[in-house]
Design a protein around this motif. Structure first.
Motif, PDB file in Angstrom:
ATOM      1  N   SER A  94       0.807  -1.216   0.000  1.00  0.00           N
ATOM      2  CA  SER A  94       0.000   0.000   0.000  1.00  0.00           C
ATOM      3  C   SER A  94       0.847   1.276   0.000  1.00  0.00           C
ATOM      4  CB  SER A  94      -0.918  -0.002   1.220  1.00  0.00           C
ATOM      5  OG  SER A  94      -0.129  -0.015   2.385  1.00  0.00           O
ATOM      6  N   SER A  95       2.160   1.162  -0.056  1.00  0.00           N
ATOM      7  CA  SER A  95       3.012   2.352  -0.044  1.00  0.00           C
ATOM      8  C   SER A  95       2.938   3.050  -1.404  1.00  0.00           C
ATOM      9  CB  SER A  95       4.452   1.985   0.279  1.00  0.00           C
ATOM     10  OG  SER A  95       4.957   1.142  -0.723  1.00  0.00           O
ATOM     11  N   PRO A  96       3.132   4.359  -1.421  1.00  0.00           N
ATOM     12  CA  PRO A  96       3.061   5.093  -2.685  1.00  0.00           C
ATOM     13  C   PRO A  96       4.221   4.705  -3.596  1.00  0.00           C
ATOM     14  CG  PRO A  96       3.822   6.512  -0.936  1.00  0.00           C
ATOM     15  CD  PRO A  96       3.417   5.211  -0.303  1.00  0.00           C
ATOM     16  N   PRO A  97       4.053   4.848  -4.909  1.00  0.00           N
ATOM     17  CA  PRO A  97       5.147   4.482  -5.821  1.00  0.00           C
ATOM     18  C   PRO A  97       6.327   5.430  -5.624  1.00  0.00           C
ATOM     19  CG  PRO A  97       3.366   5.563  -7.002  1.00  0.00           C
ATOM     20  CD  PRO A  97       2.881   5.331  -5.595  1.00  0.00           C
ATOM     21  N   PRO A  98       7.539   4.968  -5.923  1.00  0.00           N
ATOM     22  CA  PRO A  98       8.719   5.833  -5.753  1.00  0.00           C
ATOM     23  C   PRO A  98       8.671   7.004  -6.729  1.00  0.00           C
ATOM     24  CG  PRO A  98       9.315   3.789  -6.844  1.00  0.00           C
ATOM     25  CD  PRO A  98       7.882   3.653  -6.417  1.00  0.00           C
ATOM     26  N   ALA A  99       9.389   8.062  -6.402  1.00  0.00           N
ATOM     27  CA  ALA A  99       9.431   9.259  -7.240  1.00  0.00           C
ATOM     28  C   ALA A  99      10.076   8.924  -8.579  1.00  0.00           C
ATOM     29  CB  ALA A  99      10.211  10.360  -6.555  1.00  0.00           C
ATOM     30  N   GLN A 100       9.568   9.516  -9.617  1.00  0.00           N
ATOM     31  CA  GLN A 100      10.097   9.294 -10.950  1.00  0.00           C
ATOM     32  C   GLN A 100      11.415  10.052 -11.113  1.00  0.00           C
ATOM     33  OE1 GLN A 100       8.525   7.181 -12.722  1.00  0.00           O
ATOM     34  NE2 GLN A 100       9.695   7.256 -14.617  1.00  0.00           N
ATOM     35  N   LEU A 101      12.433   9.408 -11.609  1.00  0.00           N
ATOM     36  CA  LEU A 101      13.736  10.035 -11.795  1.00  0.00           C
ATOM     37  C   LEU A 101      13.800  10.677 -13.175  1.00  0.00           C
ATOM     38  CD1 LEU A 101      16.075   7.280 -10.335  1.00  0.00           C
ATOM     39  CD2 LEU A 101      15.211   9.317  -9.210  1.00  0.00           C
ATOM     40  N   ARG A 102      14.454  11.834 -13.239  1.00  0.00           N
ATOM     41  CA  ARG A 102      14.640  12.532 -14.502  1.00  0.00           C
ATOM     42  C   ARG A 102      16.117  12.807 -14.711  1.00  0.00           C
ATOM     43  NH1 ARG A 102      11.268  17.798 -14.849  1.00  0.00           N
ATOM     44  NH2 ARG A 102      13.028  18.325 -13.548  1.00  0.00           N
TER      45      ARG A 102
END
Length: 120
Positions: A94-102
């Motif tokens: 249920s944890s939020p998805p990791p931040a998207q890397l740019r």
């Protein structure tokens, strides 16, 4: 006879001889690296004798090293079957998805006016 050939010394208290091991020998016995043995002795995490400017280890030292790094189960009973069942997959958590890397812009294109930041 050379001094390094004299590995035996007499223990006057009980008449038995004690063998002094070098770090390389201890590493071979414990199946680890010589560096690890020296590093643990340098940080005083394992017992040793400092003789002639180098580390020396008795059989009792080696036994104590094994005891220091021994791990035992918390309880005397075997783990239950429920404890060995794997948990949910990451996708099911249920944890939020990791931040998207740019990717960063190349350093050359960061200077808008064409000058390098060092030339200013």
């Amino acid at each position: 006879m050379k001094p390094h050939d004299l590995k035996l010394r007499r223990d006057k208290t009980n008449g038995q001889s004690a063998l002094l091991h070098r770090p390389a020998e201890v590493a071979k016995i414990l199946r680890c690296s010589e560096w690890w043995v020296k590093e643990q002795a340098r940080k005083e995490r394992i017992p040793f004798a400092w003789i002639g400017g180098s580390y020396r280890f008795t059989d009792e030292h080696i036994v104590e090293i094994v005891r220091l790094f021994e791990r035992r189960p918390a309880s005397g009973a075997l783990p239950s079957r429920e404890a060995s069942v794997p948990g949910p997959n990451r996708s099911e958590s249920s944890s939020p998805p990791p931040a998207q890397l740019r990717a960063r812009r190349p350093r050359r294109s960061r200077n808008v006016d064409g000058r390098s930041s060092l030339a200013a």
